[in-house]
Design an enzyme around this catalytic site. Structure first.
Site, PDB file in Angstrom:
ATOM      1  N   LYS A  84       0.858  -1.198   0.000  1.00  0.00           N
ATOM      2  CA  LYS A  84       0.000   0.000   0.000  1.00  0.00           C
ATOM      3  C   LYS A  84       0.890   1.243   0.000  1.00  0.00           C
ATOM      4  CE  LYS A  84      -4.259   0.622   2.573  1.00  0.00           C
ATOM      5  NZ  LYS A  84      -4.879   0.425   3.891  1.00  0.00           N
TER       6      LYS A  84
HETATM    7  O1  G3P Z   1      -8.610   1.179   4.585  1.00  0.00           O
HETATM    8  C1  G3P Z   1      -8.855   2.492   4.932  1.00  0.00           C
HETATM    9  C2  G3P Z   1      -9.094   2.666   6.369  1.00  0.00           C
HETATM   10  O2  G3P Z   1      -8.158   1.981   7.110  1.00  0.00           O
HETATM   11  C3  G3P Z   1      -9.225   4.049   6.834  1.00  0.00           C
HETATM   12  O3  G3P Z   1     -10.299   4.081   7.626  1.00  0.00           O
HETATM   13  O4  G3P Z   1     -11.739   4.814   9.387  1.00  0.00           O
HETATM   14  O5  G3P Z   1      -9.316   5.393   9.473  1.00  0.00           O
HETATM   15  O6  G3P Z   1     -10.811   6.493   7.832  1.00  0.00           O
HETATM   16  P1  G3P Z   1     -10.551   5.267   8.632  1.00  0.00           P
END
Ligand code: G3P
Length: 219
Positions: A84
């Protein structure tokens, strides 16, 4: 549409993998920190459990040469690792180089249609629009995901759209309707989206009615 779990928590993955509908995992520095284990060992265990299904692991370096070396190193952890990398313009040359060497990449932190187009042009394996984080700052993301999917289909790019940062069941619904290739979902939201109060009420009613028959064995 494929469903990924967005977590590095081994026990949650193990439990939900048994549903048979988990197609991969996305991790990031935040959820690896939450897990608290040695990140490399944690990733190895998850990759083994996932039996060849993709597991995204994010780079943590910021210097171009260091990102390049780290991405190659991460890719050797297991055959099913997808590296990633943030969708940050200075990183484009490294992204291009790694993709040219067939290192599978999930481009993270995508927030716009032009960014998505750029990554499709470079041949990214996955692009991850972060919908919830955009919503958090009061942007209207309702059209963005569908626009990215349409753009990808219109120009016939091989990149997979991975809807990420989903906060609630309606956003999963939106990802399904938009024709996203993948949605990555936290374990808590995953469990929530599979429950329905009418299913539970219906089961309760069937069970009560059946018990009224007073039969101890069937058939
Ligand atoms: O895969 C994306 C994710 O990990 C981000 O999520 O909830 O931190 O915005 P969030």
């Amino acid at each position: 549409m494929q469903l990924f779990l967005d977590t590095a928590d081994y026990q949650s993955i193990k439990k939900l993998y048994e549903t048979g509908i988990v197609d991969g995992i996305t991790t990031n520095p935040t959820n690896l920190r939450k897990d608290g284990a040695n990140p490399k060992e944690a990733i190895k265990k998850i990759c083994e459990l996932m039996q060849g299904k993709p597991v995204s692991v994010q780079v943590t370096e910021s210097d171009l040469d260091a990102i390049y070396a780290q991405a190659q190193e991460i890719a050797t952890i297991s055959d099913n690792v997808v590296v990633k990398i943030p969708c940050y313009q200075p990183y484009y040359p490294v992204i291009q180089k790694l993709l040219g060497q067939n290192v599978p990449l999930n481009i993270t932190l995508v927030f716009s249609l032009p960014q998505a187009l750029a990554m499709c042009k470079l041949g990214a394996t996955y692009i991850s629009p972060f919908l919830g984080r955009w919503d958090d700052i009061d942007a209207d993301t309702s059209a963005l995901l569908a626009e990215i999917v349409d753009m990808k289909n219109e120009y016939d790019f091989g990149t997979k759209v991975l809807a990420a940062s989903l906060r609630d069941v309606p956003s999963v619904h939106q990802a399904i309707n938009a024709g996203s290739d993948v949605a990555t979902i936290s374990p808590a939201l995953f469990e929530k989206m599979l429950k329905h109060p009418l299913t539970e009420q219906g089961m309760e009613k069937f069970s009560q009615d059946w018990n009224k028959l007073g039969i101890s064995q069937f058939p």
